[in-house]
Scaffold this motif. Structure first.
Motif, PDB file in Angstrom:
ATOM      1  N   GLY A 195      17.628   5.256 -55.939  1.00  6.32           N
ATOM      2  CA  GLY A 195      18.288   6.219 -55.065  1.00  6.32           C
ATOM      3  C   GLY A 195      17.932   6.015 -53.606  1.00  6.32           C
ATOM      4  N   ARG A 196      16.674   5.753 -53.322  1.00  3.82           N
ATOM      5  CA  ARG A 196      16.249   5.529 -51.929  1.00  3.82           C
ATOM      6  C   ARG A 196      16.907   4.276 -51.350  1.00  3.82           C
ATOM      7  NH1 ARG A 196      11.274   7.160 -54.492  1.00  3.82           N
ATOM      8  NH2 ARG A 196      10.847   9.336 -53.904  1.00  3.82           N
ATOM      9  N   LEU A 197      16.958   3.213 -52.143  1.00  5.24           N
ATOM     10  CA  LEU A 197      17.611   1.985 -51.687  1.00  5.24           C
ATOM     11  C   LEU A 197      19.086   2.239 -51.366  1.00  5.24           C
ATOM     12  CD1 LEU A 197      16.213  -0.676 -54.191  1.00  5.24           C
ATOM     13  CD2 LEU A 197      15.839  -0.628 -51.722  1.00  5.24           C
ATOM     14  N   THR A 198      19.739   3.004 -52.222  1.00  8.28           N
ATOM     15  CA  THR A 198      21.166   3.267 -52.048  1.00  8.28           C
ATOM     16  C   THR A 198      21.422   4.086 -50.790  1.00  8.28           C
ATOM     17  OG1 THR A 198      21.425   3.246 -54.452  1.00  8.28           O
ATOM     18  CG2 THR A 198      23.222   4.185 -53.164  1.00  8.28           C
ATOM     19  N   LEU A 199      20.650   5.145 -50.604  1.00  8.40           N
ATOM     20  CA  LEU A 199      20.843   5.991 -49.432  1.00  8.40           C
ATOM     21  C   LEU A 199      20.518   5.238 -48.145  1.00  8.40           C
ATOM     22  CD1 LEU A 199      19.427   9.461 -50.578  1.00  8.40           C
ATOM     23  CD2 LEU A 199      21.780   8.607 -50.678  1.00  8.40           C
ATOM     24  N   ARG A 202      23.280   2.962 -47.026  1.00 10.31           N
ATOM     25  CA  ARG A 202      24.452   3.680 -46.523  1.00 10.31           C
ATOM     26  C   ARG A 202      24.131   4.555 -45.318  1.00 10.31           C
ATOM     27  NH1 ARG A 202      26.640   5.180 -52.570  1.00 10.31           N
ATOM     28  NH2 ARG A 202      27.117   3.031 -53.155  1.00 10.31           N
ATOM     29  N   GLN A 203      22.895   4.436 -44.836  1.00 10.19           N
ATOM     30  CA  GLN A 203      22.438   5.241 -43.697  1.00 10.19           C
ATOM     31  C   GLN A 203      22.654   6.731 -43.956  1.00 10.19           C
ATOM     32  OE1 GLN A 203      24.450   3.475 -40.276  1.00 10.19           O
ATOM     33  NE2 GLN A 203      22.904   1.880 -40.136  1.00 10.19           N
ATOM     34  N   LEU A 242      24.969  -4.170 -53.099  1.00  6.47           N
ATOM     35  CA  LEU A 242      25.155  -3.147 -52.066  1.00  6.47           C
ATOM     36  C   LEU A 242      25.728  -3.759 -50.785  1.00  6.47           C
ATOM     37  CD1 LEU A 242      21.916  -0.942 -52.279  1.00  6.47           C
ATOM     38  CD2 LEU A 242      24.259  -0.195 -52.749  1.00  6.47           C
ATOM     39  N   SER A 243      25.169  -4.880 -50.384  1.00  7.45           N
ATOM     40  CA  SER A 243      25.628  -5.525 -49.153  1.00  7.45           C
ATOM     41  C   SER A 243      27.077  -5.982 -49.270  1.00  7.45           C
ATOM     42  CB  SER A 243      24.745  -6.731 -48.826  1.00  7.45           C
ATOM     43  OG  SER A 243      23.422  -6.336 -48.575  1.00  7.45           O
ATOM     44  N   SER A 244      27.430  -6.587 -50.408  1.00 10.21           N
ATOM     45  CA  SER A 244      28.790  -7.054 -50.578  1.00 10.21           C
ATOM     46  C   SER A 244      29.776  -5.896 -50.678  1.00 10.21           C
ATOM     47  CB  SER A 244      28.906  -7.959 -51.816  1.00 10.21           C
ATOM     48  OG  SER A 244      28.601  -7.237 -52.991  1.00 10.21           O
ATOM     49  N   SER A 245      29.351  -4.795 -51.296  1.00 10.10           N
ATOM     50  CA  SER A 245      30.208  -3.621 -51.394  1.00 10.10           C
ATOM     51  C   SER A 245      30.465  -3.024 -50.016  1.00 10.10           C
ATOM     52  CB  SER A 245      29.567  -2.566 -52.304  1.00 10.10           C
ATOM     53  OG  SER A 245      29.399  -3.059 -53.605  1.00 10.10           O
ATOM     54  N   ARG A 246      29.429  -3.016 -49.185  1.00 11.45           N
ATOM     55  CA  ARG A 246      29.583  -2.477 -47.829  1.00 11.45           C
ATOM     56  C   ARG A 246      30.550  -3.330 -47.003  1.00 11.45           C
ATOM     57  NH1 ARG A 246      24.681  -2.655 -46.686  1.00 11.45           N
ATOM     58  NH2 ARG A 246      24.626  -4.487 -45.348  1.00 11.45           N
ATOM     59  N   ARG A 247      30.455  -4.643 -47.164  1.00 11.62           N
ATOM     60  CA  ARG A 247      31.327  -5.536 -46.405  1.00 11.62           C
ATOM     61  C   ARG A 247      32.783  -5.428 -46.830  1.00 11.62           C
ATOM     62  NH1 ARG A 247      27.005  -9.167 -47.271  1.00 11.62           N
ATOM     63  NH2 ARG A 247      28.153 -10.190 -48.938  1.00 11.62           N
ATOM     64  N   SER A 248      33.006  -5.059 -48.099  1.00 15.55           N
ATOM     65  CA  SER A 248      34.374  -4.995 -48.607  1.00 15.55           C
ATOM     66  C   SER A 248      35.092  -3.701 -48.272  1.00 15.55           C
ATOM     67  CB  SER A 248      34.362  -5.192 -50.136  1.00 15.55           C
ATOM     68  OG  SER A 248      33.709  -4.116 -50.784  1.00 15.55           O
TER      69      SER A 248
END
Length: 249
Positions: A195-199, A202-203, A242-248
């Motif tokens: 959960g901490r990594l995910t938040l 996503r800032q 997470l990084s690839s999802s953010r870029r997409s």
């Protein structure tokens, strides 16, 4: 090979159809939208006609005490239709450690589904996957408010759905296992750590509070959701996903 995918429009089913078609297989999609109703059996005979293998990735509409009846009915209908059609291999998607969490209605229901398949008339394979990367938002939403997300320190080894699909495709196009195979991601996390990594990625400024009583996974004994020796480990790391999802986006 001719393969019928039951649950063709879902997160896993839609990807599986694309993967199998790209590999040159003849795939029949089966779902309510194509006129197939597992609960009544309507459309099953047509959907399974000539199929070598059936892959069932449907899910119960609820996770409560009604879920065992769903799997009892749908598995019975599918096995009977498969036997009529001469299907040689039935494959289902299940959950790592599913038989070790009897206190959860949904896990009991999935264990029932596995048992019915094992006792059925057709050669079978069970692919047991760990929790999906894509479900992390839903898990956090169960116990969150504007300022905090409460999660237990339960250990999990999550996996990308694309990697689950690859495992399903491999199993579906191979001889029946006559048993199960565990598939998981490459890394073990505690749920609160995840959960901490995910938040952070996503800032999101909410705070994760470790709460051993929070959410569905608080009911599991530590370690039962992590696969044992011999599991198939996928290559995709959660941080990379997470990084690839953010870029997409």
């Amino acid at each position: 090979m001719k393969i019928t995918v039951i649950g063709a429009t879902g997160l896993i089913g839609s990807q599986l159809i694309s993967t199998l078609c790209d590999a040159g297989h003849e795939v029949t999609p089966a779902s309510l939208s194509t006129g197939v109703d597992l609960l009544t059996g309507e459309g099953l005979d047509d959907a399974l006609a000539g199929a070598d293998t059936v892959v069932n990735v449907t899910n119960s509409p609820t996770f409560d005490e009604a879920s065992p009846d769903f799997f009892r009915t749908t598995m019975g209908n599918l096995l009977a239709a498969g036997e009529r059609a001469g299907v040689g291999h039935q494959v289902i998607l299940s959950i790592v450690g599913v038989d070790l969490v009897p206190q959860l209605d949904y896990y009991r229901a999935k264990t029932l589904q596995e048992d019915l398949l094992r006792q059925g008339p057709t050669a079978y394979s069970i692919v047991r996957a760990t929790q999906f990367f894509e479900f992390m938002d839903a898990v956090m939403s169960w116990t969150s408010d504007d300022k905090t997300v409460r999660l237990p320190s339960t250990r999990i080894q999550p996996i990308a759905t694309a990697d689950v699909v690859d495992a399903l495709a491999d199993v579906a196009t191979a001889p029946p296992l006559g048993g199960s195979v565990d598939v998981a991601g490459p890394d073990v996390f505690t749920l609160d750590e995840l959960g901490r990594l995910t938040l952070a990625d996503r800032q999101d400024e909410r705070t994760v509070v470790t709460d051993e009583q929070a959410g569905m996974f608080s009911a599991t004994d530590d370690g039962v959701l992590v696969p044992g020796p011999g599991a198939r480990l996928a290559a995709t790391h959660y941080k990379d996903w997470l990084s690839s999802s953010r870029r997409s986006v």
